[in-house]
Design an enzyme around this catalytic site. Structure first.
Site, PDB file in Angstrom:
ATOM      1  N   CYS A   1     -19.322   8.537  20.560  1.00  7.23           N
ATOM      2  CA  CYS A   1     -18.999   9.152  19.092  1.00  7.23           C
ATOM      3  C   CYS A   1     -19.863  10.021  18.994  1.00  7.23           C
ATOM      4  O   CYS A   1     -20.909  10.177  18.615  1.00  7.23           O
ATOM      5  CB  CYS A   1     -19.026   7.930  18.020  1.00  7.23           C
ATOM      6  SG  CYS A   1     -18.736   8.780  16.365  1.00  7.23           S
TER       7      CYS A   1
ATOM      8  N   CYS B   1     -20.745  10.501  14.802  1.00  4.99           N
ATOM      9  CA  CYS B   1     -21.671   9.419  13.974  1.00  4.99           C
ATOM     10  C   CYS B   1     -22.138   8.343  15.053  1.00  4.99           C
ATOM     11  O   CYS B   1     -22.885   8.641  15.972  1.00  4.99           O
ATOM     12  CB  CYS B   1     -20.961   8.935  12.841  1.00  4.99           C
ATOM     13  SG  CYS B   1     -19.283   8.384  13.069  1.00  4.99           S
ATOM     14  N   SER B   2     -21.522   7.236  15.077  1.00  4.63           N
ATOM     15  CA  SER B   2     -21.989   6.162  15.812  1.00  4.63           C
ATOM     16  C   SER B   2     -20.803   5.059  16.047  1.00  4.63           C
ATOM     17  O   SER B   2     -21.446   3.821  16.279  1.00  4.63           O
ATOM     18  CB  SER B   2     -23.214   5.584  15.322  1.00  4.63           C
ATOM     19  OG  SER B   2     -23.087   5.094  13.761  1.00  4.63           O
ATOM     20  N   CYS B   3     -19.516   5.431  16.044  1.00  2.00           N
ATOM     21  CA  CYS B   3     -18.305   4.506  16.004  1.00  2.00           C
ATOM     22  C   CYS B   3     -18.781   3.586  17.347  1.00  2.00           C
ATOM     23  O   CYS B   3     -18.693   4.410  18.348  1.00  2.00           O
ATOM     24  CB  CYS B   3     -17.108   5.225  15.932  1.00  2.00           C
ATOM     25  SG  CYS B   3     -17.176   6.046  14.395  1.00  2.00           S
TER      26      CYS B   3
END
Lengths: 204, 233
Positions: free
Chosen positions: A108, A111-113
């Site tokens: 991702c 962000c941090s999905c």
């Protein structure tokens, strides 16, 4: 109302961060937004109940049950729900399959999905700037140099950038020499990294 | 926004810091910061897209250097203040108090409804899929180009795919549109597609690694049909 800056450009020490988070928590407890017991419950869920062992059980089932595997690749959310697996950050999951010719890896960049219901919370490196910047730019190099996964040039590398609410994860290839293993023994070979695509399952 | 969070393709950040046997939590404060997604969400601070936009508005240097869950505490604070629920001065005072008294207890409160919410949201999630009667403008197999602009505010149109041409691989249906919801303007659902870009298209034939592709999900307003000229080359 105060005009104090919300975020002055100063790197906080761990002690300063801890104090600030505690202050925010205290105020939000008093305002009826949070409780300590709810914080502890959430933390406990991702420590003890939701983690990569769930994804591993799905992979092992897919390796042993061709019809389940077909359903998993067609609609991962529905297939996981058959096993009672799903929920937050896994509302719309997509499983991508590794083959002799194709290796998949997830990221991702924005962000941090990450698919929490099957992998738990992501490790720090997945959320950090180094991986996110480089895995789309030089995936072959990152896999080789940072993860020790040296793929032949004949293998196509497919990077899935989880920029929407679709949560991708990888169905790794079943290791050779596992014909006699049952689902439980197979699940023990499936690592978190093999479902991110930065590793392979363990050898039997 | 063209923020530092938009990291795809950035050079110079160094090797991936892989920690062996990494624990779920590195410190107790991380648990509380993690709780500052679902609980303030329930209290109406933000949706998922606004949550992300709050993080994107961190100072770029702090964004890169701070531990991950500080980002979550930052965005909860950002929206708590913006909504008038949290008072910046009180936050500073309390922070100073806990700095000087790190072992001082938190206020006691119990809330069975909140406990039930925690278990329910983990189990059931908070889907971003939304019904829409909008017709799908593109089909699997279509060649499309990502609009090359620099929108202000929140967007998921990463810089490294802007202006690039790829092929639609999958169509997923309609979801909350981040460029609307992330900027406080409502769900405004749009179709989402997975688009396949070759490494050569993204990075140029000389810099690109061979035999690789990147799949990037786009909302329909991000893309236009590829020009005929591009489609024939």
């Amino acid at each position: 109302m105060s005009t104090a800056p919300i975020n002055p450009p100063k790197v906080r020490t761990r002690e300063e961060i801890a104090a600030r988070v505690k202050a925010l928590e205290a105020i939000m407890i008093e305002k009826g937004i949070m409780t300590m017991e709810a914080v502890d419950r959430l933390a406990e869920i991702y420590e003890n109940e939701v983690g990569p062992q769930l994804g591993a059980s799905v992979v092992a089932k897919a390796w042993t049950d061709p019809e389940f595997k077909a359903r998993l690749l067609r609609n991962a959310t529905e297939a996981c729900a058959e096993l009672g697996i799903g929920g937050l950050q896994g509302e719309d999951m997509v499983v991508v399959e590794n083959t002799d010719d194709v290796h998949n890896v997830i990221t991702c960049t924005l962000c941090s999905c990450y698919p929490w219901p099957v992998l738990g919370l992501p490790p720090n490196w997945y959320k950090g700037p180094q991986y996110r910047s480089r895995i789309v730019r030089e995936p072959r190099t990152v896999l080789r140099e940072d993860f020790g996964l040296d793929l032949p040039d004949s293998t196509e590398i497919r990077v899935w950038d989880s920029s929407s609410e679709m949560r991708y994860w990888v169905l790794p290839q079943r290791p050779a020499g596992t014909e006699d293993l049952d689902e439980k023994a197979l699940a023990a070979l499936v690592t978190r990294d093999s479902m991110i695509g930065t590793g392979q399952p363990k050898a039997p | 926004m063209n923020g530092v969070h938009d990291l795809g393709g950035t050079d110079g950040l160094g090797p991936v810091p892989v920690e062996q046997d990494e624990p779920v939590w590195h410190a107790d404060w991380e648990k509380a910061a993690f709780g500052m997604f679902s609980m303030p969400f329930r209290a109406g601070f933000f949706g998922v897209d606004e949550f992300r936009y709050g993080i994107e508005q961190m100072h770029p240097a702090i964004y890169l250097l701070s531990p991950y869950y500080e980002h979550w505490a930052h965005t909860a604070e950002h929206y708590g203040v913006a909504r008038g629920v949290l008072d910046p001065e009180e936050i500073e005072e309390r922070t100073q108090y806990y700095l000087e008294n790190p072992d001082a207890p938190l206020p006691e409160r119990s809330d069975p409804d909140l406990m039930a919410f925690v278990d329910a949201v983990v189990k059931n999630g908070a889907p971003a899929r939304r019904e829409s009667d909008k017709a799908q403008a593109f089909a699997v197999g279509d060649r499309v180009t990502v609009v090359d602009d620099s929108p202000r505010g929140h967007t998921r149109k990463a810089r490294y795919i802007r202006g690039k041409t790829g092929v639609i691989e999958k169509a997923y249906g309609t979801f909350i549109y981040p460029d609307s919801a992330g900027n406080g303007r409502g769900d405004a659902p749009e179709h989402v597609y997975s688009v396949r870009f070759t490494n050569e298209e993204l990075w140029g034939p000389e810099a690109a690694e061979p035999n690789g592709v990147v799949y990037f999900d786009v909302w329909e307003p991000y893309i236009v049909p590829a020009s005929t000229e591009e489609a024939t080359t």
